[in-house]
Write a protein that holds these residues in place. Structure first.
Motif, PDB file in Angstrom:
ATOM      1  N   PHE A 436       0.930  -1.132   0.223  1.00  0.00           N
ATOM      2  CA  PHE A 436      -0.011   0.024   0.108  1.00  0.00           C
ATOM      3  C   PHE A 436       0.655   1.374  -0.028  1.00  0.00           C
ATOM      4  CE2 PHE A 436       0.626  -1.424   4.379  1.00  0.00           C
ATOM      5  CZ  PHE A 436       0.899  -0.259   5.146  1.00  0.00           C
ATOM      6  N   GLU A 437       0.319   2.386  -0.412  1.00  0.00           N
ATOM      7  CA  GLU A 437       1.143   3.619  -0.418  1.00  0.00           C
ATOM      8  C   GLU A 437       0.455   4.689  -0.325  1.00  0.00           C
ATOM      9  OE1 GLU A 437      -0.044   5.337  -3.307  1.00  0.00           O
ATOM     10  OE2 GLU A 437      -1.102   3.614  -3.826  1.00  0.00           O
ATOM     11  N   THR A 438       1.126   5.923  -0.232  1.00  0.00           N
ATOM     12  CA  THR A 438       0.368   7.183  -0.004  1.00  0.00           C
ATOM     13  C   THR A 438       1.306   8.305  -0.289  1.00  0.00           C
ATOM     14  OG1 THR A 438      -0.776   8.406   1.945  1.00  0.00           O
ATOM     15  CG2 THR A 438       1.089   7.378   2.672  1.00  0.00           C
ATOM     16  N   ALA A 439       0.831   9.327  -0.313  1.00  0.00           N
ATOM     17  CA  ALA A 439       1.513  10.716  -0.459  1.00  0.00           C
ATOM     18  C   ALA A 439       1.599  11.668   0.645  1.00  0.00           C
ATOM     19  CB  ALA A 439       1.064  11.423  -1.729  1.00  0.00           C
ATOM     20  N   VAL A 440       2.442  12.056   1.169  1.00  0.00           N
ATOM     21  CA  VAL A 440       2.583  12.694   2.418  1.00  0.00           C
ATOM     22  C   VAL A 440       3.581  13.803   2.535  1.00  0.00           C
ATOM     23  CG1 VAL A 440       4.340  11.391   3.777  1.00  0.00           C
ATOM     24  CG2 VAL A 440       2.419  12.532   5.004  1.00  0.00           C
ATOM     25  N   ALA A 441       3.301  15.026   3.033  1.00  0.00           N
ATOM     26  CA  ALA A 441       4.177  16.128   3.208  1.00  0.00           C
ATOM     27  C   ALA A 441       5.521  15.742   4.139  1.00  0.00           C
ATOM     28  CB  ALA A 441       3.630  17.267   3.714  1.00  0.00           C
ATOM     29  N   TYR A 442       6.625  16.255   3.771  1.00  0.00           N
ATOM     30  CA  TYR A 442       7.926  15.977   4.492  1.00  0.00           C
ATOM     31  C   TYR A 442       7.493  16.180   5.835  1.00  0.00           C
ATOM     32  CZ  TYR A 442      10.667  15.943   0.242  1.00  0.00           C
ATOM     33  OH  TYR A 442      11.155  15.260  -0.943  1.00  0.00           O
ATOM     34  N   SER A 443       6.965  17.369   6.387  1.00  0.00           N
ATOM     35  CA  SER A 443       6.701  17.409   8.032  1.00  0.00           C
ATOM     36  C   SER A 443       6.007  16.273   8.635  1.00  0.00           C
ATOM     37  CB  SER A 443       5.771  18.829   7.922  1.00  0.00           C
ATOM     38  OG  SER A 443       4.536  18.636   7.301  1.00  0.00           O
ATOM     39  N   ARG A 444       5.255  15.552   7.938  1.00  0.00           N
ATOM     40  CA  ARG A 444       4.531  14.680   8.532  1.00  0.00           C
ATOM     41  C   ARG A 444       4.997  13.171   8.156  1.00  0.00           C
ATOM     42  NH1 ARG A 444      -1.651  15.645   9.622  1.00  0.00           N
ATOM     43  NH2 ARG A 444      -1.101  14.404  11.378  1.00  0.00           N
ATOM     44  N   LEU A 445       5.998  12.935   7.572  1.00  0.00           N
ATOM     45  CA  LEU A 445       6.396  11.500   6.941  1.00  0.00           C
ATOM     46  C   LEU A 445       6.938  10.681   7.981  1.00  0.00           C
ATOM     47  CD1 LEU A 445       7.448   9.677   4.880  1.00  0.00           C
ATOM     48  CD2 LEU A 445       9.661  10.834   4.885  1.00  0.00           C
ATOM     49  N   ARG A 446       7.745  11.363   9.250  1.00  0.00           N
ATOM     50  CA  ARG A 446       8.041  10.515  10.158  1.00  0.00           C
ATOM     51  C   ARG A 446       6.967  10.045  11.171  1.00  0.00           C
ATOM     52  NH1 ARG A 446      12.835  12.072  14.837  1.00  0.00           N
ATOM     53  NH2 ARG A 446      12.282  10.636  15.951  1.00  0.00           N
ATOM     54  N   GLU A 447       6.116  11.006  11.374  1.00  0.00           N
ATOM     55  CA  GLU A 447       4.865  10.614  12.096  1.00  0.00           C
ATOM     56  C   GLU A 447       3.793   9.571  11.443  1.00  0.00           C
ATOM     57  OE1 GLU A 447       0.407  12.507  12.940  1.00  0.00           O
ATOM     58  OE2 GLU A 447       2.173  13.753  12.256  1.00  0.00           O
ATOM     59  N   LEU A 448       3.937   9.646  10.359  1.00  0.00           N
ATOM     60  CA  LEU A 448       2.998   8.527   9.328  1.00  0.00           C
ATOM     61  C   LEU A 448       3.606   7.270   9.485  1.00  0.00           C
ATOM     62  CD1 LEU A 448       0.986   9.206   6.081  1.00  0.00           C
ATOM     63  CD2 LEU A 448       2.666   7.242   6.368  1.00  0.00           C
ATOM     64  N   ARG A 449       5.198   7.423   8.962  1.00  0.00           N
ATOM     65  CA  ARG A 449       5.859   6.093   9.256  1.00  0.00           C
ATOM     66  C   ARG A 449       5.687   5.482  10.324  1.00  0.00           C
ATOM     67  NH1 ARG A 449      10.977   4.817   9.893  1.00  0.00           N
ATOM     68  NH2 ARG A 449      11.810   2.806   9.065  1.00  0.00           N
ATOM     69  N   GLU A 450       5.932   6.050  11.496  1.00  0.00           N
ATOM     70  CA  GLU A 450       5.915   5.365  12.816  1.00  0.00           C
ATOM     71  C   GLU A 450       4.589   5.002  13.241  1.00  0.00           C
ATOM     72  OE1 GLU A 450       7.463   8.538  15.295  1.00  0.00           O
ATOM     73  OE2 GLU A 450       9.561   8.250  14.880  1.00  0.00           O
ATOM     74  N   ASN A 451       3.478   5.777  12.889  1.00  0.00           N
ATOM     75  CA  ASN A 451       2.313   5.303  12.959  1.00  0.00           C
ATOM     76  C   ASN A 451       1.808   3.927  12.461  1.00  0.00           C
ATOM     77  OD1 ASN A 451       1.683   7.187  14.966  1.00  0.00           O
ATOM     78  ND2 ASN A 451       0.563   8.718  13.484  1.00  0.00           N
ATOM     79  N   VAL A 452       2.322   3.903  11.212  1.00  0.00           N
ATOM     80  CA  VAL A 452       1.991   2.807  10.486  1.00  0.00           C
ATOM     81  C   VAL A 452       2.704   1.552  11.080  1.00  0.00           C
ATOM     82  CG1 VAL A 452       2.160   1.501   8.195  1.00  0.00           C
ATOM     83  CG2 VAL A 452       1.135   3.645   8.156  1.00  0.00           C
ATOM     84  N   TYR A 453       3.980   1.725  11.298  1.00  0.00           N
ATOM     85  CA  TYR A 453       4.709   0.643  12.035  1.00  0.00           C
ATOM     86  C   TYR A 453       4.421   0.190  13.260  1.00  0.00           C
ATOM     87  CZ  TYR A 453       8.582   0.250   8.545  1.00  0.00           C
ATOM     88  OH  TYR A 453       9.194   0.370   6.961  1.00  0.00           O
ATOM     89  N   GLN A 454       3.706   1.100  14.114  1.00  0.00           N
ATOM     90  CA  GLN A 454       3.489   0.649  15.324  1.00  0.00           C
ATOM     91  C   GLN A 454       1.770  -0.051  15.203  1.00  0.00           C
ATOM     92  OE1 GLN A 454       2.933   4.387  17.640  1.00  0.00           O
ATOM     93  NE2 GLN A 454       5.261   4.338  17.512  1.00  0.00           N
ATOM     94  N   THR A 455       0.954   0.268  14.040  1.00  0.00           N
ATOM     95  CA  THR A 455      -0.102  -0.061  14.008  1.00  0.00           C
ATOM     96  C   THR A 455      -0.045  -1.800  13.382  1.00  0.00           C
ATOM     97  OG1 THR A 455      -1.166   1.741  13.548  1.00  0.00           O
ATOM     98  CG2 THR A 455      -2.226   0.038  12.531  1.00  0.00           C
ATOM     99  N   PHE A 456       0.757  -2.000  12.459  1.00  0.00           N
ATOM    100  CA  PHE A 456       0.845  -3.241  11.747  1.00  0.00           C
ATOM    101  C   PHE A 456       0.937  -4.416  12.696  1.00  0.00           C
ATOM    102  CE2 PHE A 456       3.355  -6.519   9.775  1.00  0.00           C
ATOM    103  CZ  PHE A 456       2.525  -6.986   8.780  1.00  0.00           C
ATOM    104  N   PRO A 457       2.120  -4.235  13.516  1.00  0.00           N
ATOM    105  CA  PRO A 457       2.350  -5.489  14.690  1.00  0.00           C
ATOM    106  C   PRO A 457       1.052  -6.007  15.485  1.00  0.00           C
ATOM    107  CG  PRO A 457       3.612  -3.954  15.229  1.00  0.00           C
ATOM    108  CD  PRO A 457       2.853  -3.461  13.762  1.00  0.00           C
ATOM    109  N   SER A 458       0.215  -4.510  15.669  1.00  0.00           N
ATOM    110  CA  SER A 458      -0.926  -4.688  16.587  1.00  0.00           C
ATOM    111  C   SER A 458      -2.154  -5.274  16.110  1.00  0.00           C
ATOM    112  CB  SER A 458      -1.487  -3.335  17.126  1.00  0.00           C
ATOM    113  OG  SER A 458      -2.176  -2.768  16.023  1.00  0.00           O
ATOM    114  N   VAL A 459      -1.922  -5.531  14.562  1.00  0.00           N
ATOM    115  CA  VAL A 459      -3.086  -6.509  13.955  1.00  0.00           C
ATOM    116  C   VAL A 459      -2.560  -7.652  13.355  1.00  0.00           C
ATOM    117  CG1 VAL A 459      -4.619  -4.592  13.732  1.00  0.00           C
ATOM    118  CG2 VAL A 459      -3.134  -4.834  12.032  1.00  0.00           C
ATOM    119  N   CYS A 460      -1.248  -7.989  13.376  1.00  0.00           N
ATOM    120  CA  CYS A 460      -0.605  -9.003  12.697  1.00  0.00           C
ATOM    121  C   CYS A 460       0.702  -9.601  13.382  1.00  0.00           C
ATOM    122  CB  CYS A 460      -0.132  -8.586  11.650  1.00  0.00           C
ATOM    123  SG  CYS A 460       0.716  -9.941  10.426  1.00  0.00           S
TER     124      CYS A 460
END
Length: 558
Positions: A436-460
């Protein structure tokens, strides 16, 4: 023609109905497949894998066609005998796309809706008649190009329609005109990417739209999905390439103005790009083309931290060097996985093992045993590419990076269309693979990546996630995620749980639901929630062009 491009057999009988590609093509390193499966199994922490039994086509639970012989005769009068198919292979093949969710439903015999017939018009006039007949008979019409949608874009769906037609554009595959003066090509929508590039490159030109699906995707599909190629940094996304387009809708035929620019009200051309077959059938398009670059240089740079690579990528993008076709930054997780795959390849020969040992020593000396990989693609005149390469090396050093040469870049270039074949072997072994993919501003890239990386193991429980920055802009990036996971008994429930969770994480972190895959079925609810006004306006526009709602129902909007 570029050596990594191959002309393939696009006859529908040659395509795999439950996997990627044709019967005669496969993963480039078959000898490594057992080791790769074991490696991924270790990475996802699964002690046992739920292997899937391969099904024969005859085992698929395919209901009888809902079209009576009298209706089939009406279609035959339009298309002729060669223009209609109702056999098992055709109906199954055209009932879904190439997403993990599509493939796993086929492999577990869980697909419940199928097209009732496949029509192959050979010209626009036949498409007009087919749509008119479908409106009279209340049939759903699903345009089909290469069938590579990964968001449910060609899935067999109907609402109140009595039957479902797949309208395959394979026979509309001609180049109509090439203007070397205007740098434009006009072609029919059913032409495949390699077919289009072959003719253009023989004349010294290229479109340079190379999505990973390039080998099996078509001009019409690129436009309908609003796709993006890997070299968009230099050549743009598909909306930047489309000069004009032509579409057949239930309300009539529309063709956008074939001019370089205009100030004549809202740009209706843009409404066709990304319309996903929900408004009508794209039949022709004119694209901007470019002279073939004198040289292509793809090289790798290594950085000690992901943040360093992002800073270098951001600076290179903003520098605006016109030769920069691609900046592709793998995060630590993906860089590590790529390194493991490289070790497997090197382990096959004594020379490879020695080379790997030397490489390990050199990286340790540079404090880069752990690193991230940035692949930089430069295209253009030799002198300009050499100049930009020197600039890029200087920029990389300024951000703590090291020039790793062209070996890794050339390896990526050679194999860029081959990786999807690996999924054909992982899923039967019990390992799910999705992206899956998404477009995001540089200012929120770190936040988005960290949130996705925290979410995935919680459901898998047993899975691994990695990502890379695939397309860059002065103000942001596209981040592309790949996930591996051990299959559970209820594979469909598992997929929905993961998909819903990571998609929600993307939206709440400032990303959009898709940068280049599209909406289809899979992203529709998130599109509606994240931008209800846009959703309503597109719904109203569709109602004006398709009042009966027969065009690709259930995709993009309801």
């Amino acid at each position: 023609m570029y050596p990594e491009i191959a002309l393939l057999n696009y006859q529908r009988s040659a395509l795999r109905w439950d996997a990627w590609g044709t019967q005669g093509t496969d993963f480039a390193y078959p000898e490594l497949l057992p080791a790769i499966v074991k490696m991924v199994q270790r990475e996802i922490g699964a002690g046992h894998l739920l292997s899937l039994r391969e099904l024969d086509l005859d085992e698929i639970k395919l209901p009888a066609s809902r079209l009576p012989s009298s209706d089939l005769q009406l279609l035959l009068r339009i298309t002729g005998k060669e223009g209609i198919r109702t056999d098992r292979q055709e109906r199954v093949l055209h009932s879904c796309g190439q997403s993990y969710y599509d493939v796993i439903r086929l492999k577990t015999n869980s697909l419940r809706e199928f097209v009732d017939a496949v029509v192959y018009p050979e010209n626009e006039s036949q498409i007009v008649k087919i749509i008119q007949l479908a409106a009279q008979k209340n049939w759903a019409v699903i345009p089909f190009g290469g069938g590579t949608s990964v968001v449910g874009g060609v899935e067999a769906l109907r609402k109140k329609q009595k039957a479902i037609l797949s309208l395959d554009l394979m026979r509309l595959n001609q180049i109509i005109d090439i203007s070397t003066e205007d740098h434009l090509v006009r072609a029919q929508a059913g032409i495949y990417g390699p077919e289009l590039e072959k003719v253009l490159q023989e004349k010294g030109f290229t479109v340079s739209h190379f999505p990973q699906s390039f080998e099996y995707s078509t001009l019409g599909g690129w436009i309908a999905a609003r796709g993006s190629g890997q070299q968009s940094g230099k050549y743009g996304k598909i909306e930047d390439m489309v000069y004009s387009a032509r579409i057949v809708t239930p309300a009539g035929i529309f063709e956008s103005d074939a001019v370089p620019a205009a100030s004549t009200g809202p740009d209706l051309r843009s409404l066709l790009i990304g319309s996903e077959g929900a408004l009508g059938v794209i039949t022709e398009a004119t694209l901007r083309i470019h002279p073939l670059p004198q040289t292509r240089s793809y090289r790798a740079f290594l950085f000690p931290r992901f943040e360093d690579g992002v800073a270098a990528l951001q600076a290179a993008t903003r520098a605006g060097w016109p030769q920069t076709a691609m900046l592709r930054l793998s995060d630590p997780e993906e860089s590590r996985m790529l390194g493991l795959l490289s070790r497997l390849r090197h382990s096959q020969t004594a020379t490879g093992r020695i080379k790997q040992k030397v490489q390990d020593i050199l990286l340790a000396m540079k404090s880069l045993s752990e690193h991230v990989i940035l692949i930089v693609g430069l295209e253009g005149a030799e002198r300009d590419v050499a100049f930009t390469a020197r600039k890029m090396k200087h920029l990389a050093r300024a951000h703590g990076g090291m020039d790793a040469g062209t070996s890794a870049g050339n390896s990526w270039l050679r194999g860029r269309f081959n990786l999807p074949y690996l999924r054909n072997h992982l899923i039967p072994a019990g390992i799910g693979v999705d992206t899956f993919e998404t477009a995001v501003a540089y200012s929120r890239l770190r936040e988005l990546r960290e949130n996705v990386y925290q979410t995935f193991p919680s459901v898998c429980k047993h899975g691994r996630i990695m990502s890379h920055l695939s397309h860059t802009y002065p103000d942001g990036v596209c981040i592309y995620f790949t996930i591996f996971f051990a299959l559970e008994n209820d594979t469909l429930k598992q997929w929905h749980r993961i998909k819903d969770a990571v998609s929600a994480a993307v939206i709440r972190s400032g990303g959009n639901i898709s940068h280049h895959h599209g909406i289809g079925v899979d992203h529709k609810s998130f599109f509606k929630k994240s931008n209800p006004t846009a959703y309503k306006w597109i719904t109203d526009f569709k109602a004006a062009l398709d009042p009966a709602g027969i065009m690709n129902p259930g995709k993009l909007v309801d």
